[in-house]
Design an enzyme around this catalytic site. Structure first.
Site, PDB file in Angstrom:
ATOM      1  N   ALA A  13       0.811  -1.227   0.000  1.00  0.00           N
ATOM      2  CA  ALA A  13       0.000   0.000   0.000  1.00  0.00           C
ATOM      3  C   ALA A  13       0.838   1.268   0.000  1.00  0.00           C
ATOM      4  O   ALA A  13       0.299   2.362   0.078  1.00  0.00           O
ATOM      5  CB  ALA A  13      -0.931  -0.013   1.217  1.00  0.00           C
ATOM      6  N   SER A  14       2.162   1.132  -0.110  1.00  0.00           N
ATOM      7  CA  SER A  14       3.008   2.322   0.022  1.00  0.00           C
ATOM      8  C   SER A  14       3.046   3.172  -1.234  1.00  0.00           C
ATOM      9  O   SER A  14       3.383   4.347  -1.187  1.00  0.00           O
ATOM     10  CB  SER A  14       4.426   1.918   0.423  1.00  0.00           C
ATOM     11  OG  SER A  14       5.014   1.153  -0.599  1.00  0.00           O
ATOM     12  N   SER A 139      -2.847 -10.169 -13.138  1.00  0.00           N
ATOM     13  CA  SER A 139      -2.391  -9.349 -14.263  1.00  0.00           C
ATOM     14  C   SER A 139      -2.878 -10.001 -15.552  1.00  0.00           C
ATOM     15  O   SER A 139      -3.073 -11.226 -15.597  1.00  0.00           O
ATOM     16  CB  SER A 139      -0.856  -9.286 -14.273  1.00  0.00           C
ATOM     17  OG  SER A 139      -0.401  -8.769 -15.508  1.00  0.00           O
ATOM     18  N   TYR A 152       6.994 -13.933 -13.313  1.00  0.00           N
ATOM     19  CA  TYR A 152       5.877 -13.031 -12.992  1.00  0.00           C
ATOM     20  C   TYR A 152       4.552 -13.604 -13.524  1.00  0.00           C
ATOM     21  O   TYR A 152       3.547 -13.656 -12.797  1.00  0.00           O
ATOM     22  CB  TYR A 152       6.176 -11.666 -13.612  1.00  0.00           C
ATOM     23  CG  TYR A 152       5.159 -10.588 -13.319  1.00  0.00           C
ATOM     24  CD1 TYR A 152       5.125  -9.954 -12.081  1.00  0.00           C
ATOM     25  CD2 TYR A 152       4.253 -10.180 -14.298  1.00  0.00           C
ATOM     26  CE1 TYR A 152       4.193  -8.939 -11.826  1.00  0.00           C
ATOM     27  CE2 TYR A 152       3.325  -9.177 -14.042  1.00  0.00           C
ATOM     28  CZ  TYR A 152       3.311  -8.561 -12.809  1.00  0.00           C
ATOM     29  OH  TYR A 152       2.392  -7.571 -12.558  1.00  0.00           O
ATOM     30  N   ILE A 185      -0.516  -0.184 -16.451  1.00  0.00           N
ATOM     31  CA  ILE A 185      -0.900   0.878 -15.528  1.00  0.00           C
ATOM     32  C   ILE A 185       0.303   1.762 -15.186  1.00  0.00           C
ATOM     33  O   ILE A 185       1.411   1.247 -14.964  1.00  0.00           O
ATOM     34  CB  ILE A 185      -1.480   0.276 -14.206  1.00  0.00           C
ATOM     35  CG1 ILE A 185      -2.499  -0.843 -14.512  1.00  0.00           C
ATOM     36  CG2 ILE A 185      -2.104   1.380 -13.350  1.00  0.00           C
ATOM     37  CD1 ILE A 185      -3.711  -0.449 -15.313  1.00  0.00           C
TER      38      ILE A 185
HETATM   39  N1  LIG Z   1       1.595  -1.443 -13.027  1.00  0.00           N
HETATM   40  C1  LIG Z   1       1.085  -2.313 -13.858  1.00  0.00           C
HETATM   41  O1  LIG Z   1       1.035  -2.095 -15.073  1.00  0.00           O
HETATM   42  C2  LIG Z   1       0.505  -3.615 -13.343  1.00  0.00           C
HETATM   43  C3  LIG Z   1      -0.119  -4.457 -14.256  1.00  0.00           C
HETATM   44  C4  LIG Z   1      -0.653  -5.654 -13.829  1.00  0.00           C
HETATM   45  C5  LIG Z   1      -0.576  -6.008 -12.494  1.00  0.00           C
HETATM   46  N2  LIG Z   1       0.038  -5.179 -11.612  1.00  0.00           N
HETATM   47  C6  LIG Z   1       0.116  -5.632 -10.214  1.00  0.00           C
HETATM   48  O2  LIG Z   1      -0.444  -4.671  -9.341  1.00  0.00           O
HETATM   49  C7  LIG Z   1       0.217  -4.729  -8.084  1.00  0.00           C
HETATM   50  C8  LIG Z   1       0.722  -3.339  -7.712  1.00  0.00           C
HETATM   51  O3  LIG Z   1       1.591  -2.912  -8.742  1.00  0.00           O
HETATM   52  P1  LIG Z   1       2.184  -1.430  -8.866  1.00  0.00           P
HETATM   53  O4  LIG Z   1       2.302  -1.140 -10.303  1.00  0.00           O
HETATM   54  O5  LIG Z   1       1.447  -0.517  -7.977  1.00  0.00           O
HETATM   55  O6  LIG Z   1       3.657  -1.722  -8.327  1.00  0.00           O
HETATM   56  P2  LIG Z   1       4.669  -0.830  -7.468  1.00  0.00           P
HETATM   57  O7  LIG Z   1       5.993  -1.431  -7.719  1.00  0.00           O
HETATM   58  O8  LIG Z   1       4.454   0.617  -7.734  1.00  0.00           O
HETATM   59  O9  LIG Z   1       4.180  -1.156  -5.984  1.00  0.00           O
HETATM   60  C9  LIG Z   1       4.323  -2.431  -5.442  1.00  0.00           C
HETATM   61  C10 LIG Z   1       3.975  -2.431  -3.977  1.00  0.00           C
HETATM   62  O10 LIG Z   1       4.303  -3.713  -3.431  1.00  0.00           O
HETATM   63  C11 LIG Z   1       5.138  -3.551  -2.305  1.00  0.00           C
HETATM   64  N3  LIG Z   1       6.095  -4.640  -2.172  1.00  0.00           N
HETATM   65  C12 LIG Z   1       7.006  -5.048  -3.084  1.00  0.00           C
HETATM   66  N4  LIG Z   1       7.765  -6.033  -2.581  1.00  0.00           N
HETATM   67  C13 LIG Z   1       7.331  -6.238  -1.320  1.00  0.00           C
HETATM   68  C14 LIG Z   1       7.736  -7.091  -0.274  1.00  0.00           C
HETATM   69  N5  LIG Z   1       8.759  -7.946  -0.408  1.00  0.00           N
HETATM   70  N6  LIG Z   1       7.086  -7.032   0.913  1.00  0.00           N
HETATM   71  C15 LIG Z   1       6.064  -6.160   1.092  1.00  0.00           C
HETATM   72  N7  LIG Z   1       5.636  -5.322   0.146  1.00  0.00           N
HETATM   73  C16 LIG Z   1       6.266  -5.358  -1.049  1.00  0.00           C
HETATM   74  C17 LIG Z   1       5.854  -2.244  -2.543  1.00  0.00           C
HETATM   75  O11 LIG Z   1       6.331  -1.698  -1.308  1.00  0.00           O
HETATM   76  C18 LIG Z   1       4.768  -1.402  -3.189  1.00  0.00           C
HETATM   77  O12 LIG Z   1       3.941  -0.834  -2.199  1.00  0.00           O
HETATM   78  C19 LIG Z   1       1.345  -5.730  -8.227  1.00  0.00           C
HETATM   79  O13 LIG Z   1       0.917  -6.993  -7.737  1.00  0.00           O
HETATM   80  C20 LIG Z   1       1.534  -5.810  -9.727  1.00  0.00           C
HETATM   81  O14 LIG Z   1       2.074  -7.042 -10.124  1.00  0.00           O
HETATM   82  C21 LIG Z   1       0.587  -3.988 -12.005  1.00  0.00           C
END
Ligand SMILES: NC(=O)c1ccc[n+]([C@@H]2O[C@H](COP(=O)([O-])OP(=O)(O)OC[C@H]3O[C@@H](n4cnc5c(N)ncnc54)[C@H](O)[C@@H]3O)[C@@H](O)[C@H]2O)c1
Length: 244
Positions: A13-14, A139, A152, A185
């Site tokens: 959630a960060s 995803s 992934y 995203i």
């Molecule tokens: N951005 C995209 O295009 C996209 C597409 C499909 C799916 N997703 C999925 O959506 C979710 C969020 O993605 P996002 O783009 O916001 O990614 P991001 O990298 O911006 O954020 C990821 C979050 O996960 C946390 N995290 C990572 N490793 C961790 C760990 N070891 N322990 C605890 N927390 C951890 C981070 O602190 C961060 O808050 C992910 O599961 C990602 O796979 C993202």
């Protein structure tokens, strides 16, 4: 408000999608336990306004042996959760034939094993209280695959199998389990990609733009709230029509 006094645990959630979900849930009246490796640096305005309704848990989900204790401690602290969003995720991209077992395992640990452990811990309690909504962040890559992302894609496909199996097990006790499959995203995760590649990707998106974290948060709100009371075991693609 759609989540008045509902208690939600949101992993990752960060920043990015998880942060947008936390912000929207707080705005809709929820009390949120955010989990991540570090606290968010800049909270959205509406999160600051919801003073006392955001609890933070610093934890590293790659230490899978400790995840059950972290989830159990959160459960005790909250006294039960209505909503779980398994959102934390990482990538370690490489061609499969060059990918180390360590990189394969690490992605599976954070994206899939930790989600399973947290869902098991919180889900047991939801079953007991006969209410709850679990949302797993998969995803489109988990449905369609992607070159360079064998680890992934396997983790995200695994989350879909986990979602459907858990949904079957928990439906008789009024606990719902669904997955969201975001497309492309705008977050730090995709920020590292070059402008050229981004442009090429956008060309393939019928709605002609990258998604925003808020687009995913809106879907999460629907699945968390009673608006989706008759929906379980589903995978919602939120991808601008990339795959139809
Ligand atoms: N951005 C995209 O295009 C996209 C597409 C499909 C799916 N997703 C999925 O959506 C979710 C969020 O993605 P996002 O783009 O916001 O990614 P991001 O990298 O911006 O954020 C990821 C979050 O996960 C946390 N995290 C990572 N490793 C961790 C760990 N070891 N322990 C605890 N927390 C951890 C981070 O602190 C961060 O808050 C992910 O599961 C990602 O796979 C993202």
């Amino acid at each position: 408000m759609k989540l008045e006094n509902k208690k939600a645990l949101i992993t990752g959630a960060s920043r990015g999608i998880g942060k947008a979900i936390a912000g929207l849930f707080l705005a809709e009246g929820a009390v949120v336990w955010g989990l991540g490796t570090r606290e968010p640096e800049d909270l959205p305005e509406r999160v600051e306004a919801a003073e006392g309704k955001l609890h933070w848990i610093s934890a590293d989900l790659s230490n899978v042996e400790t995840v059950e204790d972290v989830a159990a401690a959160a459960l005790t602290d909250a006294g039960g959760f209505d909503i779980l969003v398994n959102n934390a995720g990482i990538t370690r991209d490489n061609l499969a034939f060059r990918m180390s077992l360590e990189d394969f395992r690490r992605v599976l640990d954070v994206n899939l094993s930790a989600a399973f452990i947290i869902a098991r811990t919180l889900g047991r309690d939801m079953i007991r209280t006969r209410k709850g909504s679990i949302i797993n962040m998969s995803s489109v890559v988990g449905i369609h695959g992607n070159g360079g992302q064998a680890n992934y894609a396997a983790s995200k496909a695994g989350l879909i199998g986990l979602t459907k199996s858990l949904a079957r097990e928990t439906a008789p006790r009024n606990v719902r389990v669904n997955a969201i499959a975001p497309g492309f995203i705008e977050t730090d995760m995709t920020g590292a990609l070059g402008e050229e590649l981004k442009k090429k990707m956008i060309d393939h998106i019928p709605l002609k733009r990258m998604g925003r974290p808020e687009d995913i948060a809106a879907a999460a709100l629907f699945l968390a709230s009673d608006d989706s009371a008759y929906i379980t075991g589903q995978v919602f693609a939120v991808d601008g029509g990339m795959f139809m």
